[in-house]
Design a protein around this motif. Structure first.
Motif, short mmCIF file in Angstrom:
data_model
loop_
_atom_site.label_atom_id
_atom_site.label_comp_id
_atom_site.label_asym_id
_atom_site.label_seq_id
_atom_site.Cartn_x
_atom_site.Cartn_y
_atom_site.Cartn_z
N LYS A 8 -3.94 -0.51 -17.74
CA LYS A 8 -3.68 -1.33 -16.54
C LYS A 8 -4.97 -1.91 -15.97
N GLU A 9 -6.11 -1.50 -16.51
CA GLU A 9 -7.43 -1.88 -15.99
C GLU A 9 -7.49 -1.65 -14.48
N LEU A 10 -7.22 -0.42 -14.09
CA LEU A 10 -7.21 -0.07 -12.67
C LEU A 10 -8.62 0.07 -12.12
N ASN A 11 -8.73 -0.17 -10.84
CA ASN A 11 -9.97 0.03 -10.10
C ASN A 11 -9.85 1.41 -9.44
N LEU A 19 1.01 2.15 -9.81
CA LEU A 19 0.19 0.97 -9.51
C LEU A 19 0.53 -0.19 -10.44
N ARG A 20 0.40 -1.38 -9.90
CA ARG A 20 0.56 -2.58 -10.74
C ARG A 20 -0.64 -2.73 -11.66
N MET A 21 -0.54 -3.62 -12.62
CA MET A 21 -1.69 -3.94 -13.47
C MET A 21 -2.83 -4.44 -12.59
N GLY A 22 -4.02 -3.92 -12.81
CA GLY A 22 -5.18 -4.36 -12.03
C GLY A 22 -5.23 -3.84 -10.62
N GLY A 23 -4.38 -2.85 -10.29
CA GLY A 23 -4.35 -2.31 -8.94
C GLY A 23 -5.53 -1.41 -8.63
N THR A 24 -5.57 -0.92 -7.40
CA THR A 24 -6.69 -0.10 -6.92
C THR A 24 -6.21 1.27 -6.50
N TYR A 25 -6.90 2.29 -6.98
CA TYR A 25 -6.58 3.68 -6.63
C TYR A 25 -7.78 4.32 -5.95
N ILE A 26 -7.55 4.96 -4.80
CA ILE A 26 -8.61 5.64 -4.06
C ILE A 26 -8.25 7.10 -3.89
N GLN A 27 -9.16 7.98 -4.31
CA GLN A 27 -8.95 9.41 -4.13
C GLN A 27 -9.62 9.86 -2.84
N VAL A 74 0.84 -1.19 0.00
CA VAL A 74 0.00 0.00 0.00
C VAL A 74 0.88 1.25 0.00
N VAL A 75 0.55 2.20 -0.86
CA VAL A 75 1.23 3.49 -0.90
C VAL A 75 0.21 4.57 -0.56
N VAL A 76 0.61 5.48 0.33
CA VAL A 76 -0.28 6.58 0.72
C VAL A 76 0.42 7.90 0.43
N ALA A 78 2.49 -0.98 -6.78
CA ALA A 78 1.66 -1.14 -5.59
C ALA A 78 0.35 -1.84 -5.90
N ASP A 79 -0.15 -2.59 -4.93
CA ASP A 79 -1.48 -3.18 -5.05
C ASP A 79 -2.57 -2.12 -4.86
N VAL A 80 -2.32 -1.24 -3.88
CA VAL A 80 -3.29 -0.18 -3.55
C VAL A 80 -2.53 1.13 -3.38
N ILE A 81 -3.06 2.19 -3.97
CA ILE A 81 -2.53 3.52 -3.69
C ILE A 81 -3.69 4.43 -3.28
N ILE A 82 -3.46 5.13 -2.19
CA ILE A 82 -4.43 6.08 -1.65
C ILE A 82 -3.82 7.47 -1.78
N ASP A 83 -4.56 8.40 -2.37
CA ASP A 83 -4.10 9.78 -2.38
C ASP A 83 -4.85 10.56 -1.32
#
Length: 360
Positions: A295-298, A269-277, A178-180, A249-254
């Motif tokens: 990357k087909e990000l979430n 983010l890695r392929m298929g990873g998750t980004y939250i704003q 996880v990256v924040v 990263a699997d998950v990145i939160i900004d």
């Protein structure tokens, strides 16, 4: 600005208009429903949104058009209860969830009350906040805290609930990288929640070295200081320097709202990873949509907190799975509120708490 005296009925800290703060006496609130309680807020944290209303007079389409009591990160003591209140009694110590939804609209009925278009949220125009001697809330928005938890910790349940909501949206699971972005209060709490949820690597990203070092001592396992280079180059350095495997990263939160952070995050983010704003910044930015698609990000937004988030935050702090005491830079008396706001504006410290007005 004259200090308040204990003889006043409901001393309140009021934003009259942009750049103009005062103390004034307000009427003591009355119970509007038999399901309401009146709380005496004892400690209130200063949020960036409170400061932004003071310095800018607006956040997006929320504009300060009339005087407004500030504050929404509070915990206090129940001083009166309505006839039909069954879960609380006078003297109970509670964390205060400061937004009252309509409970009737489609968003409320589908369980996403944080998206209620008629939300009455403390210290968001035109609704008054909690920096007063008395404040009224429905009983189900007051969460009893155990004797082992201080009221100061209770005041930090509000930003903790924001971090819980963000982390739930990210579906963080054991072993995740996880990256924040952003090492302010919410970013730091996102690191702590990610650790509680079992993340194996938690990277804090900021431009402030002091904040990075604090984050490492608090909850992060790695730190990265952003540089003034392209988003792609920053992302490459972030991945290399912090040892992110499997392409990122699997998950990145900004939690910063800063355009360069958002752009770097998508590339890290890695392929298929998750980004939250989670952080709010400029209304419009340049976004790396090609990287998001290929990357087909979430990709999700996160706003305040919803069902279960506040109680989860209380439980995590009460059980010791997450600690918030380290975030409290200092505590001040009610009459020192304006200086405390100025210190937050100037970036001094992590979280400053204001004590509620003394009792009558």
């Amino acid at each position: 600005m004259a200090p308040q005296t204990a003889s006043q009925k409901n001393p309140s800290f009021v934003l009259q208009k942009q750049d103009h703060l005062t103390f004034e006496d307000r009427p003591i609130p009355q119970l509007q429903s038999p399901y309401d309680v009146i709380v005496r807020p004892r400690w209130t944290g200063i949020c960036g949104s409170d400061v932004h209303y003071w310095t800018h007079g607006r956040i997006g389409h929320f504009v300060v058009e009339s005087p407004m009591v500030l504050g929404h990160e509070s915990a206090g003591i129940v001083s009166a209860v309505g006839d039909k209140v069954t879960t609380l009694k006078v003297g109970d110590r509670v964390a205060m969830e400061p937004g009252v939804p309509c409970r009737r609209c489609v968003r409320c009925k589908e369980g996403r009350y944080n998206l209620c278009p008629d939300m009455a949220f403390a210290a968001t125009p035109p609704y008054d906040g909690t920096l007063a001697r008395y404040y009224t809330l429905p009983e189900d928005l007051c969460y009893r805290i155990p004797e082992t938890m201080s009221l100061e910790e209770g005041a930090l349940i509000e930003p903790t609930a924001v971090a819980v909501h963000i982390s739930r949206a990210a579906a963080i699971k054991p072993g995740d990288q996880v990256v924040v972005f952003g090492a302010g209060p919410v970013g730091l709490l996102c690191c702590a929640v990610a650790r509680a949820y079992g993340a194996s690597k938690i990277v804090t990203v900021d431009i402030n070295e002091e904040r990075l070092q604090f984050a490492l001592k608090y909850a992060a396992t790695h730190a990265f200081r952003s540089e003034r280079v392209s988003a792609e180059e920053n992302a490459r350095k972030l991945i290399e320097q912090t040892g992110l495997v499997n392409g990122g990263a699997d998950v990145i939160i900004d939690a910063s709202g800063a355009e360069p952070c958002i752009q770097t995050a998508i590339h890290a983010l890695r392929m298929g990873g998750t980004y939250i704003q989670g952080g709010m910044g400029k209304a419009d930015i340049t976004f790396p949509i090609m990287a998001m698609c290929t990357k087909e990000l979430n990709v999700k937004g996160s706003f305040r907190y919803g069902p279960g988030d506040y109680q989860t935050a209380v439980d995590m702090v009460a059980s010791g799975r997450l600690s918030v005491k380290e975030l409290i830079t200092r505590k001040v008396k009610f009459e020192e509120a304006e200086q405390a706001f100025a210190d937050v504006r100037d970036g001094k410290g992590i979280k400053i708490l204001i004590e509620g007005p003394e009792g009558e």
